[in-house]
Design a protein around this motif. Structure first.
Motif, mmCIF file in Angstrom:
data_model
loop_
_atom_site.group_PDB
_atom_site.id
_atom_site.type_symbol
_atom_site.label_atom_id
_atom_site.label_comp_id
_atom_site.label_asym_id
_atom_site.label_seq_id
_atom_site.Cartn_x
_atom_site.Cartn_y
_atom_site.Cartn_z
ATOM 1 N N ARG A 70 0.864 -1.207 0.000
ATOM 2 C CA ARG A 70 0.000 0.000 0.000
ATOM 3 C C ARG A 70 0.881 1.231 0.000
ATOM 4 N N GLY A 71 0.567 2.146 -0.854
ATOM 5 C CA GLY A 71 1.275 3.434 -0.877
ATOM 6 C C GLY A 71 0.468 4.453 -0.099
ATOM 7 N N TYR A 72 0.284 5.625 -0.668
ATOM 8 C CA TYR A 72 -0.542 6.634 0.009
ATOM 9 C C TYR A 72 -1.911 6.052 0.316
ATOM 10 N N GLY A 73 -2.360 6.270 1.524
ATOM 11 C CA GLY A 73 -3.706 5.824 1.876
ATOM 12 C C GLY A 73 -4.653 7.010 1.815
ATOM 13 N N PRO A 74 -5.920 6.788 2.138
ATOM 14 C CA PRO A 74 -6.843 7.916 2.171
ATOM 15 C C PRO A 74 -6.422 8.901 3.276
ATOM 16 N N GLU A 75 -6.479 10.186 2.982
ATOM 17 C CA GLU A 75 -6.087 11.192 3.990
ATOM 18 C C GLU A 75 -6.947 11.073 5.248
ATOM 19 N N GLN A 76 -8.168 10.609 5.061
ATOM 20 C CA GLN A 76 -9.114 10.521 6.194
ATOM 21 C C GLN A 76 -8.933 9.241 6.996
ATOM 22 N N GLY A 77 -8.102 8.349 6.502
ATOM 23 C CA GLY A 77 -7.919 7.065 7.184
ATOM 24 C C GLY A 77 -8.607 5.956 6.410
ATOM 25 N N TYR A 78 -8.169 4.720 6.678
ATOM 26 C CA TYR A 78 -8.760 3.572 5.981
ATOM 27 C C TYR A 78 -10.160 3.303 6.524
ATOM 28 N N GLU A 79 -10.998 2.861 5.591
ATOM 29 C CA GLU A 79 -12.394 2.573 5.929
ATOM 30 C C GLU A 79 -12.482 1.493 7.031
ATOM 31 N N PHE A 80 -11.563 0.503 6.999
ATOM 32 C CA PHE A 80 -11.673 -0.591 7.988
ATOM 33 C C PHE A 80 -11.564 -0.066 9.410
ATOM 34 N N LEU A 81 -10.714 0.941 9.625
ATOM 35 C CA LEU A 81 -10.555 1.469 10.985
ATOM 36 C C LEU A 81 -11.705 2.424 11.333
ATOM 37 N N ARG A 82 -12.106 3.225 10.375
ATOM 38 C CA ARG A 82 -13.208 4.158 10.628
ATOM 39 C C ARG A 82 -14.492 3.385 10.964
#
Ligand code: PLP
Length: 401
Positions: A70-82
């Motif tokens: 995985r390179g850059y992830g979503p700035e808001q964080g990964y959906e799995f953690l949210r």
């Protein structure tokens, strides 16, 4: 014209913890034979939960293969953690959050300061006193220093902060509280939410220590109070919850209902502003770290986190009990890893700090370092090793002061 942000020149130079560290260094070099015990540290000492370690190993392996890298992830964080946060931290308390209202951070301290980016430089700011110093300094840096007012939390008001007399734009509340270790009841928190809705103020609610709450009736999130989504941003952290002080992960909640009015009368979504800010200035918390945080919500992770928190709260119960039995006045420490000890014989915070260091080789944190209402108190933390906490209490018990 100045090249620099001159508000930095308004900051108080001597940061509390560096002053303490300097005093301890000096003491140790003068008395190398003595064992110094720190009850001052705000850092954890227990290792990461095993579930987090396993999740990190797995995530590191993924990073080593082209198919799962995985390179850059979503700035808001990964959906799995949210999703895990919405499902395990909030939904069971009746707080329904969309994952787009949850922004994964690299800890609460960063966002405590970063949030100022979306707030007006001319806003007035209120914060309880004593207070986590980052709220003060980050507002001074943002040019709001002259408009900061303190809301005292002291013996005179029974350690319950009172609503401001007039209007304040931004209010910082931190519960369970650092440094006092005190919590806020649902009824008291409702008063603040009602005030903020009435005054169109914003509450920044720091819930970094919510995992330490043991009494059922104490709110873990401000959103447990009706209407809070219209007026509050909440900061959370895995630092003290799961030993992530070196790992760096937390989250900031900015509900969709939260709006403010611009000077030309437009209704602006703070969620939209924060998202814009994050997409511009933040590139996300590391994938491996977010997988570690997700593991906290697994059945094993939850059990391991509970056992670490129980260990620290065991320290707190033991110290509080011993100090009370010795006749000291202590507050906090029931739903938080901090004990707020009233200095005996009317001594000042620094005077008592020096005395404990000189005579017992115990390090505390002077309450006055957290604001004027902290004078006459020292803060003890429960994050030490059990043996050290016990030895510190033995020394205090044997002390002929
Ligand atoms: N908020 C409070 C009240 C704290 O006491 C701390 C850390 O001591 C933080 C936030 C910062 O937490 P983090 O490690 O997530 O940056």
């Amino acid at each position: 014209m100045s090249l620099i942000n001159e508000h930095f020149l308004e900051l108080n130079d001597s940061y509390l913890f560096s002053t303490i560290a300097g005093k301890v260094r000096e003491y140790k070099s003068a008395h190398p034979e003595r064992k110094v015990i720190s009850l001052g540290i705000g850092d954890v000492t227990r290792p990461l939960p095993q579930a987090c370690i396993e999740a990190m190993h797995k995530a590191v392996d993924e990073m080593g293969h082209a198919e799962t890298f995985r390179g850059y992830g979503p700035e808001q964080g990964y959906e799995f953690l949210r999703k895990a946060i919405a499902e395990y931290d909030f939904a069971p308390r009746g707080v329904m959050l969309g994952t787009d209202e949850i922004f994964i951070s690299d800890g609460a301290k960063s966002d405590c300061g970063n949030i100022g980016d979306i707030l007006g430089a001319g806003c007035s700011v209120g914060m309880t006193d004593p207070v986590y110093p980052v709220y003060v300094d980050s507002n001074v840096m943002g040019g709001r220093g002259p408009r900061i007012s303190y809301l005292p939390v002291n013996e005179a008001n029974g350690f319950v902060p009172q609503l401001p007399q007039g209007h304040i734009d931004i209010i910082y509340l931190c519960y369970p509280n650092n440094p006092t270790g005190l919590v806020i009841s649902r009824e008291e928190l409702k008063k603040w939410v009602d005030y903020a809705r009435r005054e169109k103020s914003l509450i920044i609610y720091d819930a970094a220590y919510e995992a330490y709450i043991r009494h059922d009736d104490i709110p873990h999130s401000i959103y447990e109070i009706e209407g809070a989504k219209e007026c509050a941003i909440e900061l959370r952290s895995y630092s003290k919850t799961a030993g992530f002080t070196g790992q760096r992960c937390g989250c900031t909640i900015v509900p969709k209902e939260l709006t403010a009015t611009s000077s030309d009368g437009r209704t602006v979504s703070l969620n939209r502003l924060w998202n814009r800010r994050q997409c511009t200035k933040f590139n996300g918390t590391p994938y491996v770290t977010q997988r570690a945080a997700e593991a906290i919500y697994s059945p094993e992770g939850r059990e391991q986190v509970r056992s670490t928190i129980d260990y620290y709260m065991g320290n707190s119960d033991m110290m509080k009990g011993r100090l009370e039995a010795l006749g000291y006045q202590v507050r906090g420490g029931e739903d938080a890893p901090y004990i707020w000890l009233k200095t005996p014989d009317g001594r000042g915070s620094w005077e008592f700090f020096d005395l404990l260091l000189e005579e017992l080789s115990i390090v505390t944190t002077p309450g006055v370092g957290f604001g004027p209402s902290g004078e006459g108190f020292v803060r003890l933390t429960a994050f030490g090793r059990r043996e050290d906490c016990e030895e510190a209490m033995e020394r205090i018990a044997a002390w002929k002061r």
